[in-house]
Design an enzyme around this catalytic site. Sequence first.
Site, PDB file in Angstrom:
ATOM      1  N   LYS A 130      -7.031   2.431  -3.803  1.00  0.00           N
ATOM      2  CA  LYS A 130      -7.480   1.465  -4.685  1.00  0.00           C
ATOM      3  C   LYS A 130      -8.665   0.830  -4.447  1.00  0.00           C
ATOM      4  CE  LYS A 130      -2.477   0.596  -5.008  1.00  0.00           C
ATOM      5  NZ  LYS A 130      -1.248  -0.182  -4.558  1.00  0.00           N
ATOM      6  N   HIS A 187       8.572   8.896   3.846  1.00  0.00           N
ATOM      7  CA  HIS A 187       7.584   8.139   4.023  1.00  0.00           C
ATOM      8  C   HIS A 187       7.276   7.622   5.264  1.00  0.00           C
ATOM      9  CE1 HIS A 187       7.534   7.600  -0.603  1.00  0.00           C
ATOM     10  NE2 HIS A 187       8.455   7.667  -0.629  1.00  0.00           N
ATOM     11  N   LYS A 193      -2.217  -5.990   3.475  1.00  0.00           N
ATOM     12  CA  LYS A 193      -0.906  -5.159   3.601  1.00  0.00           C
ATOM     13  C   LYS A 193       0.105  -5.966   4.368  1.00  0.00           C
ATOM     14  CE  LYS A 193      -3.822  -1.993   5.360  1.00  0.00           C
ATOM     15  NZ  LYS A 193      -3.834  -0.656   4.869  1.00  0.00           N
ATOM     16  N   ARG A 194       1.357  -5.270   4.400  1.00  0.00           N
ATOM     17  CA  ARG A 194       2.297  -5.834   5.148  1.00  0.00           C
ATOM     18  C   ARG A 194       1.773  -6.151   6.570  1.00  0.00           C
ATOM     19  NH1 ARG A 194       7.561  -6.881   2.928  1.00  0.00           N
ATOM     20  NH2 ARG A 194       8.181  -7.414   5.179  1.00  0.00           N
ATOM     21  N   THR A 246      -1.805   3.611   0.418  1.00  0.00           N
ATOM     22  CA  THR A 246      -2.326   3.698  -1.026  1.00  0.00           C
ATOM     23  C   THR A 246      -3.140   2.814  -1.192  1.00  0.00           C
ATOM     24  OG1 THR A 246      -0.305   2.513  -1.431  1.00  0.00           O
ATOM     25  CG2 THR A 246      -0.277   4.937  -2.012  1.00  0.00           C
ATOM     26  N   LYS A 285       0.017  -1.343  12.023  1.00  0.00           N
ATOM     27  CA  LYS A 285      -1.281  -1.398  11.055  1.00  0.00           C
ATOM     28  C   LYS A 285      -2.403  -2.253  11.493  1.00  0.00           C
ATOM     29  CE  LYS A 285       1.838  -1.562   6.840  1.00  0.00           C
ATOM     30  NZ  LYS A 285       1.487  -0.361   5.981  1.00  0.00           N
TER      31      LYS A 285
HETATM   32  C1  C3B Z   1       5.110   3.244   2.917  1.00  0.00           C
HETATM   33  C2  C3B Z   1       4.461   3.893   4.123  1.00  0.00           C
HETATM   34  O1  C3B Z   1       4.137   3.097   5.226  1.00  0.00           O
HETATM   35  C3  C3B Z   1       2.698   4.101   3.789  1.00  0.00           C
HETATM   36  O2  C3B Z   1       2.009   4.940   4.425  1.00  0.00           O
HETATM   37  C4  C3B Z   1       2.847   4.993   2.592  1.00  0.00           C
HETATM   38  O3  C3B Z   1       1.660   4.969   1.594  1.00  0.00           O
HETATM   39  C5  C3B Z   1       3.868   4.331   1.335  1.00  0.00           C
HETATM   40  O4  C3B Z   1       5.240   4.250   1.949  1.00  0.00           O
HETATM   41  C6  C3B Z   1       4.140   5.208   0.385  1.00  0.00           C
HETATM   42  O5  C3B Z   1       4.388   6.670   0.687  1.00  0.00           O
HETATM   43  N1  C3B Z   1       6.467   3.010   3.578  1.00  0.00           N
HETATM   44  C7  C3B Z   1       7.079   1.958   3.204  1.00  0.00           C
HETATM   45  O6  C3B Z   1       6.354   1.038   2.417  1.00  0.00           O
HETATM   46  N2  C3B Z   1       8.379   1.483   3.560  1.00  0.00           N
HETATM   47  C8  C3B Z   1       8.938   2.418   4.175  1.00  0.00           C
HETATM   48  N3  C3B Z   1      10.288   2.120   4.657  1.00  0.00           N
HETATM   49  C9  C3B Z   1       8.547   3.513   4.664  1.00  0.00           C
HETATM   50  C10 C3B Z   1       7.223   3.844   4.442  1.00  0.00           C
END
Ligand code: C3B
Length: 842
Positions: free
Chosen positions: A683, A374, A568-569, A679, A574
Amino acid sequence: VEASIPEPQREAWLKNQASGFKGKDQFEKEVVRHVETTLARSMFNCDETAAYAATSLAFRDRLVIEWNRTQQRQTFADSKRVYYLSLEFLMGRALDNAMLNIGEKEVAKSGLSELGFRVEDIIQQEHDAALGNGGLGRLAACFLDSLASLNFPAWGYGLRYRYGIFKQEIIDGYQVEVPDYWLDFNPWEFPRHDVTVDIQFYGNVNKTTDDSGKVTAHWEGGETVRAVAYDVPIPGYATPSTNNLRLWSSQAASGEFDFQKFNSGDYESSVGDQQRAETISAVLYPNDNLDRGKELRLKQQYFWVAASLYDIVRRFKKSKRPWREFPDQVAIQLNDTHPTLAIVELQRILIDLEGLDWDDAWNIVQQTFSYTNHTVLPEALEKWSVGLVQHLLPRHLQIIYDINLFFLQMVERNFPKDREMLSRVSIIEESQPKMVRMAYLAIVGSHKVNGVAELHSDLIRTTIFKDFVTIFGPDKFVNVTNGITPRRWLHQANPGLSSLIASKAGDPEHYLKDLTLLNKIELSVNDPAFRKAWAEVKLANKQRLADYIKSTTGIVVSPKALFDVQVKRIHEYKRQQMNIFGVIFRYLKLKSMSPEERKKVLPRVSIFGGKAAPGYWMAKQIIHLINSVGSVVNNDPDIGDALKVIFLEDYNVSKAEIIIPASDISEHISTAGTEASGTSNMKFVLNGGLIIGTCDGANIEITREIGEENIFLFGNLAEDVDDLRHKNTYGDHKIDPSLDKVFNVIQSGTFGNAQDFQGMVSAVREHGDFYLVSDDFHSYLETQELVDKSYADQELWITKCITSVARMGFFSSDRCINEYAEEIWNVEPLQPDTNNGVGKGE
Ligand code: C3B
């Protein structure tokens, strides 16, 4: 003793089968029964909490009956099952979802109203199940919804944290973390005190040799902790299939040792043992995209993985099949590297406990597992020190070394001329201290590895896992672009839009299960009545959010303004910092205008939300700057409605359900090549908002699907990032002049003590601007201007929105799960109408 009821007595059971409510009258009866008997209350003291509890219990009864049937059906059919191992499941609320998935929300609404409650208020009583950090955990939750909705025999396995992700409070502009104790009352779980596994830690390994010369390893001594199963039913949408999410909770294994201590009067230390055991599943690590290598985290991982595998193996053994058929019955998906020890644990079970040869065992292991990556961020790639693994899991470390030895021997045979390859791909990094590279172990132990969007899958093939593509060939590495469940993220979050869409695309039961049917609404893009209704839905959703903003922050925003959202986080990659710098630039521009000019500008509300990891200093500084800018801008009488800056506290799944449907534009502006997929971008577009974004992650595929005229892309490309970083560090790093202006204003103290924000400024000015904020800033501002211009033409804007929604069918998590099922798991759905002989005895 056999637990099944003997044949002659089964008739009495069948006659008395539980059924759950059918229709409004029975629903009301069940709610009242639960209030009066389960909760021991009455109509004289039934508040909304009690009504929520009773409603949930009435629905739980319905779910559990289908859940039992589903499990029986799957057992009887003996079909291959999928096991989704994830340390995070960010489920959010369950009641509304259960009502909609089993198709009884209208019944609940009218029943509750007759009993004196509004269904919306009752739904609000529920505490989010927040057992995850962000995208990765929410993806797992969307996958569970799709697996059940598509009738796949599938289980989720995770940890039952006593504390989920912390609750965020903003005090004087700073983030404060408050523990999230969510288990006060949780009707959605079933404790299985009879399903337990004792998990071993520490100790040492002894080897014995039998008469034939065969050596067997015995892992002995150490400490034992008990895993207890808690089951959560997962209802499919418009199908009776109800799957299981099994979460493990840790408790002390009541062994003789404890009793000895207890009897000898050592009460305190026996309680201490208990508390130590319970610590394992006590708290979710609050880091997103960051690995901190803490011993307790490794304990959590092994505890969860060992309990899950024990359970899976126990289920397989009941079928009495030979071991070589294990991969025909079992597919295990590793959600990131967090469960990678499962590979080692299965190999251990097969060779040490079941007596298989290494090679036979290893074949089974490789065919069983697959691994999803991921992230490419180096700080998120897990490594565990060899010393720590040796201490906690001595037998597993030996097996890891053997896996590595055989792997490196294979590499050496096949690439004899490339000596350096061996150290590059070794599972053991020869650093000080030595480290186990979990991603490499996951690749070597799996038959498929996937990335989560096309760009991301290309990047892992050409960068971090390049050598492994050379070694194993390209077919092992595949792409499965992420998806989202349209049940929660359209139907549940945005009922207005869902029913408007249904008026063109057909029954929700159809289009929510085949999201490509959304394309039917494109035929109505020029239909004035449809467009008007579309605009009304959006306005109502914005009003709902405006009310929420008013009630939580006291700030009044106009629903007519352009709502610009980034939730988002909080993470430097980001780039919320770029967004807030852009907001400051807008503020300065407004300040420089005459009051007449200012009246003409399109009002904008900049909305932020998201948590920072408690130890992530820079992310916390970003939150502080956003809040500080907000308090200056929102109270500046020159500005009025032209610009508002809102930080919404404690962003979570249930807040996302209010925020996402209300957005006009949302920001997905990561440095190119850093966001694996994203994701929430999906949405937002599905809910009729447009996006401003970089050429990163799934933004690229969204563009391919909806057309580049319907998205605001900007910024440098992934392929240029390395060169730009090099230039920023070694070449002449000129700051973008607009950004320089913004920095000067921050440093003049306009938004409070300049010192507080020095880190953010110097990261760009002095420390190489790793995330390319300055390199992308000009393009970002230009594109924001284009957003303003486009929004001014409401007719064209609505056309863009409708067209985009119509083309979003690809991003359903159903499409994504079908790809996993076909390309990776080789599993088939089990249709609920096939009876498979259930009810006829064995
Ligand atoms: C996240 C990624 O940062 C996102 O880009 C991705 O859409 C999602 O996973 C789902 O695939 N991600 C996360 O939330 N935590 C992690 N440790 C690594 C990836």
